[in-house]
Write an enzyme that holds these catalytic residues in place. Structure first.
Site, PDB file in Angstrom:
ATOM      1  N   TYR A 170       0.861  -1.176   0.000  1.00  0.00           N
ATOM      2  CA  TYR A 170       0.000   0.000   0.000  1.00  0.00           C
ATOM      3  C   TYR A 170       0.908   1.240   0.000  1.00  0.00           C
ATOM      4  CZ  TYR A 170      -4.275  -2.732   0.750  1.00  0.00           C
ATOM      5  OH  TYR A 170      -5.342  -3.586   0.591  1.00  0.00           O
ATOM      6  N   ARG A 347      -8.507 -15.969   8.927  1.00  0.00           N
ATOM      7  CA  ARG A 347      -9.295 -17.055   8.336  1.00  0.00           C
ATOM      8  C   ARG A 347      -9.963 -17.943   9.376  1.00  0.00           C
ATOM      9  NH1 ARG A 347      -4.331 -18.877   4.707  1.00  0.00           N
ATOM     10  NH2 ARG A 347      -3.326 -17.820   6.459  1.00  0.00           N
TER      11      ARG A 347
END
Length: 392
Positions: A170, A347
């Protein structure tokens, strides 16, 4: 040294947490119009009701060109009310709430956003097939102010923690990576220059919010590509950030959303599922040698960043969050014994939002997530991110 109980109350800067488990920022896919929705709130109520100490909203952009794509929330006056509603709902469960505050830089899809993406240096975008612009001094001043404004809005909306995104290629990370940062001005060259934006933003945000909220940063233990942030550079950055004294903790991550996403996730790469979810041009690109190299396969092992993270633990004394395929209570307890103050799960909580409550009650010792990574392409589905192993 007394080893803390991962499931006991703790502090993060000025904030009280009911335990040391963080729901990591994982893209939710539930803001089709860039606004907080009931679906986004429900997504975070799952792990919040399920026992985590802190749930993290991802990804909250500070500026329109800083979105990964057009559906992402831009923090501002027109999204503040929805963000406050989300914070209130999470607080009602007893959990705290964090906002991952960031600017996507070269990971932004300028074509989707309708605004040209900017990065540390000019480069072609594999996402929009446009050229990404090199951020100007004026851009960097504006973006720093945007971080401050977004942070103020989130704190006023009731957010407890601000997570500054400094990883995954980013914007801030693109300055840190020498292979992406080709600048010859005060923002390029040696690490001290490449880290200037990260330190400037951390300082500006802290000066704005003081002790009204905890301020953390997501940093890389390794980007996993040539020219990315190496472990040694990450260690040097951590020392600089610690010496500045503006952050309450670092979350240790890795990989690059732009260059090597599977380095973050490990395990099998769901290439077929990704191709099925993507536009035709991207599907064709995934079949090329470059496309196949983008979706690499790495062996999965629980807490796969632990070895590199231990080097950070040796170099800095500030609180650290361990991330990377954590699934078992034993692994969380080992993280505490290793000297980490928090653990972050992604997850595992997508598969079982109530996993922490189950662990605390002694009903199970590990999560059911098999880390097949088939949840990754679901971020592009109309339903938003979900675990394919969970019956609809």
């Amino acid at each position: 040294m007394t080893v803390p109980d991962v499931l006991a109350p703790a502090r993060l800067g000025p904030i009280d947490l009911r335990n040391r488990v963080v729901k990591a920022a994982t893209f939710e896919g539930r803001t089709p119009h860039g606004q907080v929705t009931d679906e986004l709130i429900d997504f975070h109520l799952g792990p919040a009701r399920g026992g985590v100490g802190l749930t993290t909203v991802a990804y909250l952009a500070v500026a329109p060109e800083g979105r990964t794509h057009a559906e992402v929330i831009v923090v501002g006056d027109d999204t503040a009310a929805g963000l406050a509603r989300l914070a209130d709902a999470v607080h009602d469960t007893g959990a705290a709430i964090a906002g991952q505050v960031g600017h996507a830089g070269p990971v932004a899809n300028g074509r989707s956003n309708g605004v040209r993406a900017v990065a540390s240096s000019r480069m072609p975008s594999p996402l929009s097939l446009q050229m990404i612009g090199s951020a100007t001094e004026r851009d960097l001043t504006r973006i720093t102010r945007a971080y401050v404004g977004a942070s103020r809005t989130l704190v006023d909306a009731g957010f407890d923690v601000l997570e500054l995104h400094m990883a995954h290629s980013y914007l801030i990370s693109s300055f840190l990576a020498p292979g992406l940062n080709k600048r010859r001005d005060r923002w390029g060259g040696p690490l001290e220059n490449r880290a200037r934006l990260a330190r400037q933003i951390a300082r500006a945000v802290r000066e704005e919010v003081g002790d009204e909220a905890a301020v953390t940063a997501k940093v890389s233990v390794s980007d996993g590509f040539k020219g990315g942030v190496t472990t040694d550079a990450g260690l040097d950055l951590a020392e600089l950030l610690e010496s500045d004294g503006h952050l309450d903790a670092l979350q240790l991550s890795g990989g690059s959303s732009l260059m090597n996403p599977m380095y973050l996730f490990r395990g099998e790469a769901p290439v077929a599922e990704f191709a099925a979810a993507m536009p035709l041009a991207v599907r064709l690109g995934l079949k090329t040698p470059i496309g196949r190299s983008f979706m690499k396969t790495y062996p999965f092992e629980e807490a796969y960043f632990r070895e590199k993270a231990l080097r950070f633990r040796e170099r800095v004394s500030m609180p650290l969050m361990l991330l990377g395929g954590i699934n078992r209570l034993e692994t969380m307890e080992q993280a505490m014994a290793d000297g980490f103050e928090y653990v972050a799960l992604g997850r595992a909580l997508l598969r079982e939002p109530d996993l922490i409550s189950r662990l605390a009650a002694g009903r199970q010792l590990e999560g059911a997530c098999i880390h097949c990574n088939r949840c990754m392409p679901t971020i592009y589905s109309d339903a938003g991110t979900f675990c394919p192993e969970v019956p609809a």
